[in-house]
Design a protein around this motif. Structure first.
Motif, mmCIF file in Angstrom:
data_model
loop_
_atom_site.group_PDB
_atom_site.id
_atom_site.type_symbol
_atom_site.label_atom_id
_atom_site.label_comp_id
_atom_site.label_asym_id
_atom_site.label_seq_id
_atom_site.Cartn_x
_atom_site.Cartn_y
_atom_site.Cartn_z
ATOM 1 N N ALA A 279 0.760 -1.340 0.076
ATOM 2 C CA ALA A 279 0.112 -0.031 0.010
ATOM 3 C C ALA A 279 0.753 1.524 0.024
ATOM 4 C CB ALA A 279 -0.978 -0.010 1.428
ATOM 5 N N GLY A 280 2.057 1.296 0.485
ATOM 6 C CA GLY A 280 3.009 2.456 0.649
ATOM 7 C C GLY A 280 3.572 2.678 -0.706
ATOM 8 N N ARG A 281 3.380 1.680 -1.378
ATOM 9 C CA ARG A 281 4.255 1.814 -2.819
ATOM 10 C C ARG A 281 3.390 2.230 -3.866
ATOM 11 N NH1 ARG A 281 9.232 -0.913 -2.944
ATOM 12 N NH2 ARG A 281 9.636 -2.020 -0.949
ATOM 13 N N ILE A 282 1.934 2.089 -3.727
ATOM 14 C CA ILE A 282 1.091 2.207 -4.812
ATOM 15 C C ILE A 282 0.111 3.535 -4.147
ATOM 16 C CG2 ILE A 282 -1.264 1.583 -5.845
ATOM 17 C CD1 ILE A 282 -0.300 -1.486 -5.020
ATOM 18 N N PRO A 283 0.074 4.601 -5.043
ATOM 19 C CA PRO A 283 -0.168 5.949 -4.935
ATOM 20 C C PRO A 283 -1.872 5.801 -4.425
ATOM 21 C CG PRO A 283 1.073 6.192 -6.653
ATOM 22 C CD PRO A 283 0.990 4.805 -6.457
ATOM 23 N N GLY A 284 -2.172 6.487 -3.121
ATOM 24 C CA GLY A 284 -3.535 6.356 -2.988
ATOM 25 C C GLY A 284 -4.137 5.195 -2.375
ATOM 26 N N THR B 210 -5.344 1.777 -0.149
ATOM 27 C CA THR B 210 -5.491 1.470 1.401
ATOM 28 C C THR B 210 -5.416 0.110 1.435
ATOM 29 O OG1 THR B 210 -8.038 1.344 0.632
ATOM 30 C CG2 THR B 210 -7.032 3.300 1.324
ATOM 31 N N TYR B 211 -5.459 -0.188 2.892
ATOM 32 C CA TYR B 211 -5.138 -1.705 3.095
ATOM 33 C C TYR B 211 -5.777 -1.939 4.392
ATOM 34 C CZ TYR B 211 -1.513 -0.906 6.829
ATOM 35 O OH TYR B 211 -0.892 -0.683 7.804
ATOM 36 N N GLN B 212 -6.095 -3.214 4.626
ATOM 37 C CA GLN B 212 -6.651 -3.663 5.942
ATOM 38 C C GLN B 212 -6.276 -5.200 6.139
ATOM 39 O OE1 GLN B 212 -10.535 -2.545 6.963
ATOM 40 N NE2 GLN B 212 -10.706 -3.705 8.694
ATOM 41 N N VAL B 213 -5.735 -5.344 7.593
ATOM 42 C CA VAL B 213 -5.337 -6.671 7.916
ATOM 43 C C VAL B 213 -6.545 -7.311 8.712
ATOM 44 C CG1 VAL B 213 -3.342 -8.067 8.768
ATOM 45 C CG2 VAL B 213 -2.854 -6.333 7.396
ATOM 46 N N LEU B 214 -6.890 -8.327 8.354
ATOM 47 C CA LEU B 214 -7.972 -9.111 9.383
ATOM 48 C C LEU B 214 -7.411 -9.938 10.277
ATOM 49 C CD1 LEU B 214 -11.098 -9.748 6.843
ATOM 50 C CD2 LEU B 214 -10.645 -7.686 8.413
ATOM 51 N N PRO B 215 -7.287 -9.876 11.746
ATOM 52 C CA PRO B 215 -6.748 -10.826 12.569
ATOM 53 C C PRO B 215 -7.430 -11.938 12.284
ATOM 54 C CG PRO B 215 -7.429 -8.579 13.594
ATOM 55 C CD PRO B 215 -7.860 -8.537 12.231
ATOM 56 N N GLY B 216 -6.844 -13.312 12.768
ATOM 57 C CA GLY B 216 -7.429 -14.631 12.923
ATOM 58 C C GLY B 216 -7.912 -15.043 11.407
ATOM 59 N N CYS B 217 -7.432 -14.465 10.227
ATOM 60 C CA CYS B 217 -7.794 -14.834 8.938
ATOM 61 C C CYS B 217 -6.753 -15.471 8.130
ATOM 62 C CB CYS B 217 -8.535 -13.885 8.003
ATOM 63 S SG CYS B 217 -10.121 -13.208 8.916
ATOM 64 N N GLY B 218 -6.715 -16.396 7.335
ATOM 65 C CA GLY B 218 -5.740 -17.054 6.478
ATOM 66 C C GLY B 218 -5.592 -16.353 5.287
ATOM 67 N N HIS B 219 -4.588 -17.179 4.519
ATOM 68 C CA HIS B 219 -4.265 -16.580 3.086
ATOM 69 C C HIS B 219 -5.381 -16.563 2.210
ATOM 70 C CE1 HIS B 219 -1.720 -15.859 -0.223
ATOM 71 N NE2 HIS B 219 -2.086 -16.741 -0.890
ATOM 72 N N ASN B 220 -6.240 -17.278 2.198
ATOM 73 C CA ASN B 220 -7.712 -17.257 1.627
ATOM 74 C C ASN B 220 -8.537 -16.355 2.512
ATOM 75 O OD1 ASN B 220 -6.012 -19.228 -0.078
ATOM 76 N ND2 ASN B 220 -7.729 -20.292 -0.612
ATOM 77 N N THR B 221 -8.376 -15.320 2.577
ATOM 78 C CA THR B 221 -8.976 -14.286 3.366
ATOM 79 C C THR B 221 -10.724 -14.233 3.063
ATOM 80 O OG1 THR B 221 -7.038 -13.111 3.549
ATOM 81 C CG2 THR B 221 -9.194 -12.052 4.681
ATOM 82 N N HIS B 222 -10.827 -14.282 1.924
ATOM 83 C CA HIS B 222 -12.217 -14.211 1.491
ATOM 84 C C HIS B 222 -12.999 -15.435 1.605
ATOM 85 C CE1 HIS B 222 -9.856 -15.787 -1.876
ATOM 86 N NE2 HIS B 222 -10.714 -16.203 -2.430
#
Length: 295
Positions: free
Chosen positions: A259-264, A266-278
């Motif tokens: 997210a810091g490298r891509i202008p604009g 945003t990001y979110q990290v969901l606790p307790g969720c794995g690689h296949n978050t969705h």
């Protein structure tokens, strides 16, 4: 020793495993469609009405991985979930297909052309995220919004689980001799929560096809994420990065880095969720994806 080496070379370069026979309950519930192009015969589904969104699954997976997200997005979007080459039930027409960033992003563009999409939002997971990102980097005029779920794309070492695929003969042996139990171990590592047997079976059936097995080790050798990382600061597509805090394949700290490298972005990290978050945490993840795509 000569016999062992000979057998290894025969398996690696001549023998082909037999795909499993499996009647997919998921395919029985959805309306599969096919788009014929010079690149591939793309397997996809089209659901809902509204602004178009294309869903691209991760490595070793297929549109089944979006079974929870599709109905959520279909309330306001026309959702195209597609198997790219090496995934699911898509079959190649181009015998010289390269299985690298250019080829995979090109395949995404070919699919969009085939179904009449000049422009769409794109959601990509894992390897599918990097292919989607590269498509947006090369064709920003064709991507409205971009969602990256546990996405590759940074120039960092890959997960140790995948590195054996990088070596000739060894990679072929690993891919060809992979059994359903091996695939189940890898799938369960992608989740923080228990994985039903049906999920393993649905993914293993297409993964057992020789063409999809070969794609796995070829992609591992050919994907060059130095390219995507270098292009990140020039991106103009609105981008949302979603990561599972319990991802055991790719470090969740990559979300902030990307997210810091891509202008604009945003990001979110969901606790307790794995690689296949969705898939692992659909109740938390999918409303965030839908909200971002809504704008």
């Amino acid at each position: 020793m000569a016999a062992v080496i000979g057998a290894a070379l025969f398996i690696a370069y001549a023998w082909q495993p037999t795909p499993v026979e499996y009647d997919s309950p998921y395919l029985a519930r959805v309306q599969s469609q096919y788009a014929e192009t010079p690149v591939a015969r793309f397997h996809y589904t089209q659901t809902g009405q509204g602004a178009p969104v294309v869903l691209v699954a991760g490595g070793g997976q297929w549109i089944y991985s979006y079974r929870h997200l599709i109905p959520v997005l279909a309330e306001r979007h026309t959702v195209y979930a597609v198997d790219l080459p090496g995934q699911g039930y898509t079959t190649l027409n181009d015998a010289a297909f390269g299985y690298d960033l250019d080829a995979m992003a090109g395949a995404l563009g070919s699919f969009m052309d085939a179904v009449g999409l000049r422009r769409a939002s794109v959601v990509g997971h894992s390897w599918g995220g990097s292919w989607s990102m590269y498509f947006a980097q090369r064709h920003p005029d064709r991507v409205d919004r971009l969602v990256l779920i546990g996405s590759t794309g940074l120039d960092v070492p890959s997960s140790p689980d995948w590195r054996p695929l990088e070596y000739p003969v060894i990679g072929e042996l690993v891919g060809k001799l992979m059994r359903e139990s091996d695939a189940a171990t890898m799938q369960r590592k992608a989740f923080a929560n228990p994985v039903p047997d049906e999920v393993v079976a649905e993914n293993w059936a297409p993964m057992s096809h020789p063409e999809n097995r070969e794609a796995m080790w070829t992609l591992q050798r050919n994907l060059d994420f130095a390219v995507t990382q270098e292009l990140m600061p020039r991106m103009t597509t609105p981008t949302f990065i979603l990561w599972g805090g319990a991802d055991r394949f790719d470090d969740p700290r990559q979300a902030a880095d990307m997210a810091g490298r891509i202008p604009g972005a945003t990001y979110q990290v969901l606790p307790g969720c794995g690689h296949n978050t969705h898939e692992d945490c659909p109740a938390q993840a999918n409303p965030l994806i839908a909200g971002f795509l809504q704008g």
